[in-house]
Design an enzyme around this catalytic site. Structure first.
Site, short mmCIF file in Angstrom:
data_model
loop_
_atom_site.label_atom_id
_atom_site.label_comp_id
_atom_site.label_asym_id
_atom_site.label_seq_id
_atom_site.Cartn_x
_atom_site.Cartn_y
_atom_site.Cartn_z
N HIS A 114 -56.96 19.52 2.31
CA HIS A 114 -56.78 18.51 3.44
C HIS A 114 -57.42 18.41 4.54
O HIS A 114 -58.45 19.07 4.61
CB HIS A 114 -55.26 18.88 3.66
N HIS A 154 -48.78 22.56 7.44
CA HIS A 154 -49.74 22.41 8.20
C HIS A 154 -49.48 21.75 9.67
O HIS A 154 -48.21 21.47 9.55
CB HIS A 154 -51.00 21.58 7.88
N ASP A 172 -46.03 15.42 11.03
CA ASP A 172 -44.94 15.10 9.79
C ASP A 172 -44.51 16.00 9.14
O ASP A 172 -43.57 16.35 8.42
CB ASP A 172 -45.33 13.83 8.97
N HIS A 173 -45.11 17.46 9.34
CA HIS A 173 -44.73 18.44 8.94
C HIS A 173 -44.19 19.42 9.87
O HIS A 173 -43.59 20.76 9.42
CB HIS A 173 -45.97 19.14 7.95
N HIS A 200 -49.75 19.21 11.24
CA HIS A 200 -49.64 17.53 11.50
C HIS A 200 -48.20 17.13 11.60
O HIS A 200 -47.18 17.91 10.99
CB HIS A 200 -50.04 16.70 10.06
N HIS A 206 -43.74 12.91 -0.38
CA HIS A 206 -44.67 12.36 0.51
C HIS A 206 -45.10 11.10 0.21
O HIS A 206 -46.44 10.90 0.12
CB HIS A 206 -45.84 13.72 0.50
ZN LIG Z 1 -48.14 14.80 5.88
ZN LIG Z 2 -51.39 16.06 6.79
#
Ligand SMILES: [Zn+2]
Ligand SMILES: [Zn+2]
Length: 298
Positions: A130, A50, A54-55, A52, A259
């Site tokens: 999410h 997704h 951090d990804h 975000h 995670h």
């Molecule tokens: Zn994340």
């Molecule tokens: Zn996320």
């Protein structure tokens, strides 16, 4: 989530027959790939869960690094709607060099269940639960041919050499005495390939369970300790207990929980591991740069 000095962001590199299938590319993921000594040329697919940071913030650096090797071959990026715009806008703004073809497959409501397939594997995906549209993935190695029975071949009088090769490849052959032998007489039933699930940033959910049904290894979000379950619910993540429960119900062979919240230091990892294994004894906490061999079931 932020990268920490002692813990990188969550990414999974599946190394299979010289190829790499990468799941998520958080900030600095090219550093970890280098540390893991997997090389950048064999990278075939980046499957992003997704949008975000951090990804996906590691994507530009990764794409630039891949352009430093001659003729690295095509790369496919899978991800949620917007992933193509994210990469192409950055590409246009930063004007970085790319010496390979880049293709995108974005998830949408009517997407086929299998967005990617090559001669080695296929990848399934599904939207999980999410705060943003987030995809869980399942990588499946193609089934392997059955075992060749040398004893049956001897008994049928099939000489060693090309005839046996043809039978193993699924072709019938004619022997010198005119008798036809079909593959099923010497080759056993097809054997299942190995399957891996990668589902992070999600609440426990039916789609997650389906994606990890009977897999050999499931890499699952285990962001919180059970005592922080209210926060897991509020932020749409899982506690290690919830992740372990899903793995257990889905018949997963081994679960690796990833995670992990940055609030937990090294000293807390054991606590997380204990909480997870109370629900599923084959659950453990993932560690940076650790390799998880996936043996065949037989
Ligand atoms: Zn994340
Ligand atoms: Zn996320």
């Amino acid at each position: 989530m932020m990268p920490m000095p002692h813990r990188f962001l969550t990414s999974l590199a599946v190394h299979h027959r010289g190829q790499i299938y990468l799941f998520d590319a958080g900030e600095g993921c090219q550093i970890t790939l280098k540390k893991a000594k997997l090389g950048i040329k064999p990278l075939r697919v980046v499957a992003v869960s997704h949008l975000h940071g951090d990804h996906c913030l590691g994507l530009p650096g990764l794409l630039m690094m891949r352009a430093q090797v001659p003729d690295p071959g095509p790369l496919t990026i899978l991800g949620p709607p917007g992933i193509e715009r994210f990469v192409s806008d950055l590409h246009e703004l930063l004007r970085f060099f790319i010496n390979y073809s880049l293709s995108f497959v974005e998830w949408h409501e009517e997407s086929p269940e299998i967005p990617y397939e090559d001669e080695l594997v296929r990848i399934r995906w599904g939207p999980v639960r999410h705060t943003a549209l987030c995809l869980g993935y399942r990588l499946e190695e193609h089934p392997r041919p059955g075992r060749f029975s040398r004893e049956s071949a001897e008994a049928l009088g099939i000489p060693s050499g090309p005839l046996r090769g043809k039978l193993q490849a699924g072709e019938s052959v004619k022997l010198e005495d005119g008798i036809t032998v079909s593959p099923h007489q010497v080759v056993g039933p097809t054997r299942a390939g190995r399957h891996i699930c990668y589902a992070v940033d999600t609440r426990p959910d039916d789609i997650v369970r389906r994606l990890c049904q009977d897999v050999d290894v499931a890499f699952l979000d285990g962001m919180f300790l059970p005592e922080h379950s209210a926060e897991a619910e509020e932020k749409f993540h899982m506690t290690v207990e919830e992740a372990a429960c899903i793995a257990s119900v889905a018949g997963v062979r081994r679960a690796v929980l990833v995670h992990i919240s940055p609030r937990y230091g090294e000293e807390d990892l054991e606590k997380l591991a204990v909480a997870a294994s109370r629900r599923f004894e084959k659950a453990e906490i993932g560690r940076d740069l650790r390799r998880y061999p996936v043996p065949y079931r037989e």
